[in-house]
Design a protein around this motif. Structure first.
Motif, PDB file in Angstrom:
ATOM      1  N   LEU A 155      37.871  49.279  25.655  1.00 39.14           N
ATOM      2  CA  LEU A 155      36.536  48.707  25.594  1.00 39.14           C
ATOM      3  C   LEU A 155      35.915  48.722  26.985  1.00 39.14           C
ATOM      4  N   HIS A 156      34.683  49.195  27.070  1.00 34.24           N
ATOM      5  CA  HIS A 156      33.981  49.298  28.343  1.00 34.24           C
ATOM      6  C   HIS A 156      32.917  48.216  28.424  1.00 34.24           C
ATOM      7  N   VAL A 157      32.984  47.426  29.512  1.00 31.07           N
ATOM      8  CA  VAL A 157      31.997  46.380  29.752  1.00 31.07           C
ATOM      9  C   VAL A 157      31.634  46.401  31.230  1.00 31.07           C
ATOM     10  N   ASN A 158      30.347  46.543  31.506  1.00 32.47           N
ATOM     11  CA  ASN A 158      29.837  46.565  32.889  1.00 32.47           C
ATOM     12  C   ASN A 158      30.580  47.572  33.762  1.00 32.47           C
ATOM     13  N   GLY A 159      30.843  48.733  33.214  1.00 35.08           N
ATOM     14  CA  GLY A 159      31.496  49.785  33.972  1.00 35.08           C
ATOM     15  C   GLY A 159      32.992  49.621  34.140  1.00 35.08           C
ATOM     16  N   GLN A 160      33.562  48.588  33.563  1.00 34.30           N
ATOM     17  CA  GLN A 160      35.002  48.359  33.660  1.00 34.30           C
ATOM     18  C   GLN A 160      35.670  48.662  32.324  1.00 34.30           C
TER      19      GLN A 160
END
Length: 94
Positions: A38-43
């Motif tokens: 899962l990708h969130v805020n580029g992380q």
């Protein structure tokens, strides 16, 4: 099927059975091996379905709902093996 937001990963929702989808598009996410990426805020966050369910459904009621579901599935399996047709209706998920 109940979908809940995943705390800390608000762009995604999860079910009690460990399925994940994007909240905005409702597109289901596929696992890579035994994990979701899962990708969130580029992380990138790499989580197992169990970890996701724990985040989205905190508390002891999750354990009780899962135990009830397991009991339902075991009874349906036992009836199928015995050849009885008493469980002709589909088994609903919690």
């Amino acid at each position: 099927m109940e979908w809940r937001a995943i705390p800390g990963l608000e762009a995604y929702e999860a079910t009690l059975t460990g399925h994940v989808r994007r909240r905005d598009t409702r597109h289901r996410i596929s696992r890579v091996g035994n994990y979701y990426r899962l990708h969130v805020n580029g992380q990138l966050h790499k989580l197992s379905p169990g970890d996701i369910v724990t985040l989205a459904f905190p508390g002891p009621e999750v354990v009780e709902r899962l135990r009830a579901r397991v009991a339902e599935l075991e009874m349906a399996l036992r009836q199928a093996r015995e050849g009885t047709n008493t469980a002709t209706a589909p088994v609903a998920s919690p």
